[in-house]
Design a protein around this motif. Structure first.
Motif, short mmCIF file in Angstrom:
data_model
loop_
_atom_site.label_atom_id
_atom_site.label_comp_id
_atom_site.label_asym_id
_atom_site.label_seq_id
_atom_site.Cartn_x
_atom_site.Cartn_y
_atom_site.Cartn_z
N CYS A 1 0.83 -1.20 0.00
CA CYS A 1 0.00 0.00 0.00
C CYS A 1 0.87 1.25 0.00
CB CYS A 1 -0.92 0.03 1.22
SG CYS A 1 -2.30 -1.12 1.10
N PHE A 2 0.27 2.34 -0.43
CA PHE A 2 0.91 3.65 -0.41
C PHE A 2 -0.01 4.61 0.33
CE2 PHE A 2 1.19 7.94 -2.05
CZ PHE A 2 2.56 8.22 -1.97
N ILE A 3 0.54 5.34 1.29
CA ILE A 3 -0.21 6.34 2.04
C ILE A 3 0.53 7.67 1.86
CG2 ILE A 3 -1.17 7.04 4.26
CD1 ILE A 3 -2.21 4.28 3.24
N GLY A 4 -0.14 8.64 1.26
CA GLY A 4 0.48 9.93 0.98
C GLY A 4 0.52 10.84 2.20
N PRO A 5 1.14 12.00 2.05
CA PRO A 5 1.28 12.93 3.18
C PRO A 5 -0.05 13.59 3.56
CG PRO A 5 2.06 13.97 1.17
CD PRO A 5 1.74 12.54 0.82
N PHE A 6 -0.10 14.05 4.79
CA PHE A 6 -1.25 14.77 5.34
C PHE A 6 -2.53 13.94 5.31
CE2 PHE A 6 1.71 17.88 3.54
CZ PHE A 6 2.07 18.54 4.71
N VAL A 7 -2.37 12.63 5.54
CA VAL A 7 -3.50 11.70 5.59
C VAL A 7 -3.76 11.35 7.05
CG1 VAL A 7 -4.19 9.31 5.06
CG2 VAL A 7 -3.14 10.74 3.29
N GLU A 8 -5.04 11.24 7.41
CA GLU A 8 -5.41 10.70 8.72
C GLU A 8 -6.20 9.42 8.49
OE1 GLU A 8 -7.66 11.58 12.95
OE2 GLU A 8 -7.04 13.27 11.70
N ILE A 9 -5.75 8.36 9.16
CA ILE A 9 -6.46 7.08 9.15
C ILE A 9 -6.68 6.70 10.60
CG2 ILE A 9 -6.45 4.67 8.44
CD1 ILE A 9 -4.42 5.48 6.25
N GLN A 10 -7.95 6.61 10.99
CA GLN A 10 -8.29 6.38 12.39
C GLN A 10 -8.35 4.90 12.74
OE1 GLN A 10 -11.90 8.74 12.87
NE2 GLN A 10 -10.66 10.50 13.49
N LYS A 11 -8.56 4.64 14.03
CA LYS A 11 -8.55 3.26 14.51
C LYS A 11 -9.68 2.44 13.92
CE LYS A 11 -11.07 3.89 18.82
NZ LYS A 11 -11.05 3.69 20.24
N ASP A 12 -9.41 1.15 13.87
CA ASP A 12 -10.35 0.14 13.35
C ASP A 12 -10.61 0.26 11.86
OD1 ASP A 12 -10.56 -0.96 15.92
OD2 ASP A 12 -12.17 0.43 16.45
N VAL A 13 -9.83 1.05 11.14
CA VAL A 13 -9.90 1.09 9.68
C VAL A 13 -9.08 -0.09 9.15
CG1 VAL A 13 -9.14 2.36 7.62
CG2 VAL A 13 -10.26 3.57 9.50
N ILE A 14 -9.60 -0.72 8.11
CA ILE A 14 -8.89 -1.81 7.44
C ILE A 14 -8.72 -1.42 5.98
CG2 ILE A 14 -8.94 -4.24 6.75
CD1 ILE A 14 -10.77 -4.70 9.23
N ILE A 15 -7.48 -1.45 5.51
CA ILE A 15 -7.17 -1.15 4.11
C ILE A 15 -6.52 -2.38 3.50
CG2 ILE A 15 -5.83 0.30 2.53
CD1 ILE A 15 -6.13 2.57 4.54
N PHE B 1 -9.00 11.77 4.52
CA PHE B 1 -9.42 11.47 5.89
C PHE B 1 -10.25 10.20 5.86
CE2 PHE B 1 -12.72 11.80 9.20
CZ PHE B 1 -11.91 11.76 10.33
N ILE B 2 -9.77 9.17 6.58
CA ILE B 2 -10.49 7.90 6.66
C ILE B 2 -10.83 7.67 8.12
CG2 ILE B 2 -10.47 5.45 6.11
CD1 ILE B 2 -8.28 6.09 4.01
N CYS B 3 -12.10 7.83 8.45
CA CYS B 3 -12.54 7.76 9.84
C CYS B 3 -12.77 6.32 10.28
CB CYS B 3 -13.82 8.58 10.03
SG CYS B 3 -15.17 8.06 8.98
N GLU B 4 -13.01 6.16 11.56
CA GLU B 4 -13.30 4.84 12.13
C GLU B 4 -14.45 4.18 11.38
OE1 GLU B 4 -13.56 4.46 16.43
OE2 GLU B 4 -12.42 6.32 16.65
N LEU B 5 -14.45 2.85 11.39
CA LEU B 5 -15.51 2.01 10.83
C LEU B 5 -15.50 1.95 9.31
CD1 LEU B 5 -18.49 2.98 13.18
CD2 LEU B 5 -16.84 1.12 13.44
N VAL B 6 -14.36 2.25 8.68
CA VAL B 6 -14.23 2.15 7.23
C VAL B 6 -13.36 0.95 6.88
CG1 VAL B 6 -13.31 3.26 5.15
CG2 VAL B 6 -14.53 4.62 6.85
N THR B 7 -13.83 0.16 5.90
CA THR B 7 -13.04 -0.93 5.33
C THR B 7 -12.91 -0.68 3.84
OG1 THR B 7 -13.87 -2.51 6.97
CG2 THR B 7 -12.93 -3.42 4.96
N ILE B 8 -11.67 -0.74 3.35
CA ILE B 8 -11.37 -0.51 1.94
C ILE B 8 -10.73 -1.78 1.41
CG2 ILE B 8 -10.05 0.85 0.29
CD1 ILE B 8 -10.21 3.18 2.33
N GLY B 9 -11.21 -2.26 0.26
CA GLY B 9 -10.73 -3.52 -0.31
C GLY B 9 -9.34 -3.44 -0.95
#
Length: 151
Positions: free
Chosen positions: A35-49, A60-68
């Motif tokens: 995976c690649f995560i760019g600058p100035f990104v927020e990924i919160q707890k319980d997110v699955i990528i 901004f990827i908030c809690e409770l998000v799942t990305i395939g």
């Protein structure tokens, strides 16, 4: 007085060959292989990528998000988990938050807003789109609210 918090990477699970461009605020999440995560990104707890997914800057990827797997999240994409179901913000009451599930091979254009929905596999979301309802048929979607433009 004030309380000073630092951005950084804390309590995360990473697959192999993950690239992160700092500064980021990433905590309590799981990020798959390659995976690649760019600058100035927020990924919160319980997110699955999933694997081989790119998240571009200022997203901004908030809690409770799942990305395939094999997804692309453009610059400035915002995920929302609070629908203000009681007329205003949940004020930290997580029982009011909703989940978002993004399938595999989904591309989300820059500055799109994704409310708590399910998006099936093989979907393209246009730049600036606002996804307010589940997407159950593969295709290209754009607009506010997002609607299918073509298969």
């Amino acid at each position: 007085m004030y309380k000073k918090l630092k951005v950084g990477i804390k309590d995360c699970s990473f697959g192999n060959n993950v690239t992160i461009v700092e500064p980021v605020n990433i905590y309590g999440c799981s990020i798959g292989d390659n995976c690649f995560i760019g600058p100035f990104v927020e990924i919160q707890k319980d997110v699955i990528i999933g694997k081989r997914t790119k998240v571009q800057s200022h997203s901004f990827i908030c809690e409770l998000v799942t990305i395939g797997d094999n997804c692309f999240i453009g610059h400035g994409v915002m995920f929302i988990n609070d629908l203000f179901s009681k007329g205003g913000p949940a004020q930290g009451d997580k029982t009011l938050w909703k989940r978002t599930r993004i399938g595999n091979r989904v591309s989300i254009g820059s500055n799109a807003t994704i409310l708590p929905v399910k998006i099936c596999d093989d979907v393209v979301i246009g730049a600036g789109a606002v996804v307010t309802k589940n997407i159950e048929i593969s295709g290209v979607y754009a607009g506010n609210p997002a609607r299918r433009l073509k298969k």
